[in-house]
Design a protein around this motif. Structure first.
Motif, mmCIF file in Angstrom:
data_model
loop_
_atom_site.group_PDB
_atom_site.id
_atom_site.type_symbol
_atom_site.label_atom_id
_atom_site.label_comp_id
_atom_site.label_asym_id
_atom_site.label_seq_id
_atom_site.Cartn_x
_atom_site.Cartn_y
_atom_site.Cartn_z
ATOM 1 N N UNK A 130 5.708 10.117 -8.477
ATOM 2 C CA UNK A 130 6.427 8.922 -8.062
ATOM 3 C C UNK A 130 8.096 8.989 -8.496
ATOM 4 N N UNK A 131 8.106 9.268 -10.028
ATOM 5 C CA UNK A 131 9.176 9.233 -10.515
ATOM 6 C C UNK A 131 10.286 10.302 -9.737
ATOM 7 N N UNK A 132 9.583 11.277 -9.698
ATOM 8 C CA UNK A 132 10.553 12.453 -9.125
ATOM 9 C C UNK A 132 11.014 12.132 -7.733
ATOM 10 N N UNK A 133 10.149 11.616 -6.773
ATOM 11 C CA UNK A 133 10.301 11.056 -5.564
ATOM 12 C C UNK A 133 11.480 9.825 -5.545
ATOM 13 N N UNK A 134 11.212 9.155 -6.452
ATOM 14 C CA UNK A 134 12.243 7.818 -6.442
ATOM 15 C C UNK A 134 13.573 8.279 -6.904
ATOM 16 N N UNK A 135 13.690 9.516 -8.056
ATOM 17 C CA UNK A 135 15.144 9.649 -8.362
ATOM 18 C C UNK A 135 15.853 10.237 -7.387
ATOM 19 N N UNK A 144 0.937 -1.177 -0.032
ATOM 20 C CA UNK A 144 0.008 -0.029 0.042
ATOM 21 C C UNK A 144 0.865 1.034 -0.044
ATOM 22 N N UNK A 145 2.004 1.208 -0.491
ATOM 23 C CA UNK A 145 2.924 2.181 -0.430
ATOM 24 C C UNK A 145 2.407 3.405 -1.364
ATOM 25 N N UNK A 146 2.553 4.477 -0.818
ATOM 26 C CA UNK A 146 2.162 5.781 -1.699
ATOM 27 C C UNK A 146 2.851 5.779 -2.971
ATOM 28 N N UNK A 147 4.168 5.665 -3.058
ATOM 29 C CA UNK A 147 4.977 5.542 -4.348
ATOM 30 C C UNK A 147 4.289 4.681 -5.623
ATOM 31 N N UNK A 148 4.165 3.469 -4.660
ATOM 32 C CA UNK A 148 3.880 2.241 -5.709
ATOM 33 C C UNK A 148 2.352 2.517 -6.175
ATOM 34 N N UNK A 149 1.332 2.892 -5.193
ATOM 35 C CA UNK A 149 0.125 2.996 -5.792
ATOM 36 C C UNK A 149 0.151 4.384 -6.852
ATOM 37 N N UNK A 150 1.022 5.084 -6.638
ATOM 38 C CA UNK A 150 1.026 6.256 -7.726
ATOM 39 C C UNK A 150 1.324 5.699 -8.916
ATOM 40 N N UNK A 151 2.531 4.858 -9.015
ATOM 41 C CA UNK A 151 2.933 4.149 -10.227
ATOM 42 C C UNK A 151 2.014 3.403 -10.902
ATOM 43 N N UNK A 152 1.203 2.761 -10.065
ATOM 44 C CA UNK A 152 0.093 1.866 -10.857
ATOM 45 C C UNK A 152 -1.242 2.706 -10.912
ATOM 46 N N UNK A 153 -1.237 4.066 -10.576
ATOM 47 C CA UNK A 153 -2.590 4.596 -10.907
ATOM 48 C C UNK A 153 -2.815 5.087 -12.390
ATOM 49 N N UNK A 154 -1.915 5.135 -13.298
ATOM 50 C CA UNK A 154 -1.965 5.590 -14.495
ATOM 51 C C UNK A 154 -2.240 6.829 -14.704
ATOM 52 N N UNK A 198 -1.196 10.638 -14.964
ATOM 53 C CA UNK A 198 0.092 11.276 -15.413
ATOM 54 C C UNK A 198 0.839 11.899 -14.197
ATOM 55 N N UNK A 199 -0.014 12.776 -13.631
ATOM 56 C CA UNK A 199 0.397 13.599 -12.538
ATOM 57 C C UNK A 199 1.266 12.904 -11.432
ATOM 58 N N UNK A 200 0.419 11.725 -10.907
ATOM 59 C CA UNK A 200 0.525 10.923 -9.792
ATOM 60 C C UNK A 200 1.955 10.183 -10.509
ATOM 61 N N UNK A 201 2.120 9.547 -11.535
ATOM 62 C CA UNK A 201 3.381 8.868 -11.858
ATOM 63 C C UNK A 201 4.420 9.823 -12.170
#
Length: 542
Positions: free
Chosen positions: A52-57, A34-44, A46-49
């Motif tokens: 998520x990539x910005x936070x992961x970088x 239920x991780x916030x980043x993981x859910x954002x990547x799965x949301x499809x 664009x803003x959420x994705x």
């Protein structure tokens, strides 16, 4: 290789992750499935994705405790963004690839989201520097396949960025990779990169090959020495570049250490007498034996654009989140350095290359002089030491705003700055070095400003907690150490290679013309005597 059973999503170790004390976004790694980043990547969405990539970088770069296991399923989710691109690329015929390279490769961003693929491999490249992620990445078959495809990409501006990310990652993983045969994809692609004219790719391939050779399971395959590779090695040893020579000697040491006749094959395949080349390196960096001056910059000897610019940027600039440089000034320095050495990049292309060398840099605008429009600057990088390239020799240019003074040494530059820009009796003091903003409010404390000014003069290397280089990378100096310190760098590696070669009876005739030179070096550099005695002993016994 079978993987250890994964802990359930609600298991305590995942939920009770220790947050990084120096990074406020650490809580984003909590939550399991239920991780916030993981859910954002799965949301499809664009803003959420994008978020998520910005936070992961940021996380992958800033925090050296980040493990892919902290967010179950994260690796598969990241790879799902890159998979369509690689599947499409695999369907292309060679002719179609050639036609694609003739067009603007940036069009692939619109049709196949290449920019997102670069973000995926940027994140995984950062994470591969951390020991806790190496086995996870090495054992993931889907990632290994994409890594191989990325290494085999043709040369182009944006695809080269992907290749560099893949090569950086492979450097970290290579000691854990077992080759299947001498035709293994990794081996084939690394040998190709070794023959390029890009210093970054050459260094990466040398280090990856050296680490592959350190895996005992690969010795049987790698001990079948390729004469073409040894010929390329001999060419690299002729370039007056400490970093290239150091990496090349490390390669020779590892491969000449193999059992059997690998050391014989190396000597036989080497053009000329390899011993004569190695003996020259025993006194490398010593005033007693100074190599002939180089009239051509190493970057101009083997590199073409955009690799030449990347090498120049990484050699002369460093990451500094507090600094910025005017884009026009950067381009002017680049033009002055390479104007007489073939085709050059445009200013915008130079900025693009800068992003490859310094992923954290940003471009923005600052207010220009009164009555002038804003000017574009590059934030996050600073010159290691500013040079004036207009003369026959490099001279150091003062970077205090408005000052054009040129001096011979960094010591002279510091003296000039203290006497002219922070002189006694000024009353209020500030720092205007490279538009430094340390003292936005002037201070009466002159000594405080002088102490701060020293931070702009990195006379000794500093240890950074989060390095962009793999943890195993050896940064020892490639010269002889001072008399009261241990032997290190190029001379030490060279004598080790010579010792490996001397153990083989069939190589010993190569040493005959140089026994007197070895004895002389032993007297001049006592700390090398134990190693040279070993060599001479092998020659006598043999």
């Amino acid at each position: 290789m079978p993987q250890a059973p994964q802990a359930p999503p609600t298991a305590a170790p995942v939920a009770a992750v220790v947050r990084p004390s120096n990074f406020y976004e650490g809580y984003y790694i909590e939550g399991g499935h239920q991780n916030r980043i993981l859910l954002s990547l799965k949301s499809e969405l664009p803003n959420e994705v994008d978020w998520a990539f910005s936070r992961l970088i940021s996380l992958s770069f800033e925090w050296n405790e980040f493990s892919l296991n902290m967010i179950p399923g994260l690796l598969n989710e990241l790879l799902s963004f890159a998979q369509p691109f690689f599947e499409w690329w695999a369907t292309l015929e060679p002719k179609a690839i050639d036609e694609l390279m003739d067009d603007d490769v940036l069009n692939m961003n619109e049709t196949h989201n290449l920019e997102r693929v670069l973000q995926v491999f940027h994140i995984l490249r950062n994470l591969s520097f951390l020991d806790q992620n190496i086995s996870i990445l090495t054992e993931h078959s889907g990632f290994r396949k994409m890594l191989q495809q990325g290494l085999s990409m043709p040369s182009s501006t944006q695809l080269n960025e992907l290749r560099i990310y893949c090569l950086d990652t492979l450097e970290c993983l290579s000691i854990h990779i077992t080759l299947r045969s001498k035709f293994d994809v990794y081996l084939r692609e690394l040998h190709k990169l070794l023959h390029t004219s890009d210093k970054a790719l050459i260094l990466g391939s040398l280090r990856a090959l050296t680490r592959l050779a350190a895996n005992e399971h690969n010795e049987k395959i790698l001990s079948d020495i390729d004469p073409d590779i040894i010929e390329r090695i001999s060419q690299l040893l002729l370039i007056q570049d400490d970093e290239l020579i150091g990496a090349t000697l490390d390669y020779l040491y590892q491969f000449s250490s193999f059992h059997g006749d690998a050391a014989v094959q190396i000597a036989k395949s080497f053009p000329g007498n390899i011993v004569s080349v190695l003996v020259r390196f025993l006194s490398w960096g010593s005033p007693k034996s100074v190599p002939a001056p180089v009239t051509v910059d190493p970057a101009q000897q083997i590199l073409h654009e955009p690799y030449r610019a990347l090498h120049w940027l990484q050699s002369n600039f460093e990451s500094n989140p507090q600094a910025y440089i005017y884009e026009a000034d950067l381009f002017k320095l680049y033009q002055t350095k390479f104007a007489a050495h073939g085709p050059m990049l445009r200013s915008a292309d130079l900025v693009t290359v800068s992003r490859v060398g310094f992923p954290k840099m940003e471009t923005s605008f600052v207010q220009g002089p009164e009555g002038m429009p804003p000017v574009q600057v590059i934030r996050g990088i600073a010159k290691k030491h500013w040079m004036d390239f207009s003369g026959a020799e490099d001279r150091i240019l003062c970077r205090w705003i408005g000052c054009q003074t040129v001096v011979a040494t960094e010591a002279d530059l510091f003296k000039h700055a203290v006497q002219e820009h922070i002189s006694p009796g000024m009353g209020l003091y500030t720092c205007q070095w490279l538009s430094c903003r340390r003292f936005t409010t002037p201070t009466h404390d002159r000594q405080q400003v002088i102490k701060h000014l020293k931070t702009h003069f990195p006379l000794t290397p500093s240890v950074k907690p989060f390095s962009n280089r793999p943890r195993w990378f050896d940064v020892r100096p490639n010269v002889l150490e001072l008399p009261n310190r241990d032997l290190a760098g190029i001379p030490l590696t060279a004598v080790f290679v010579l010792r490996n070669l001397s153990r083989q009876k069939r190589n010993q005739k190569l040493f005959l013309p140089y026994e007197e030179s070895l004895a002389r070096i032993m007297g001049e550099f006592p700390k090398m005597s134990a190693f040279i005695v070993d060599i001479l002993t092998y020659l006598r016994v043999g």
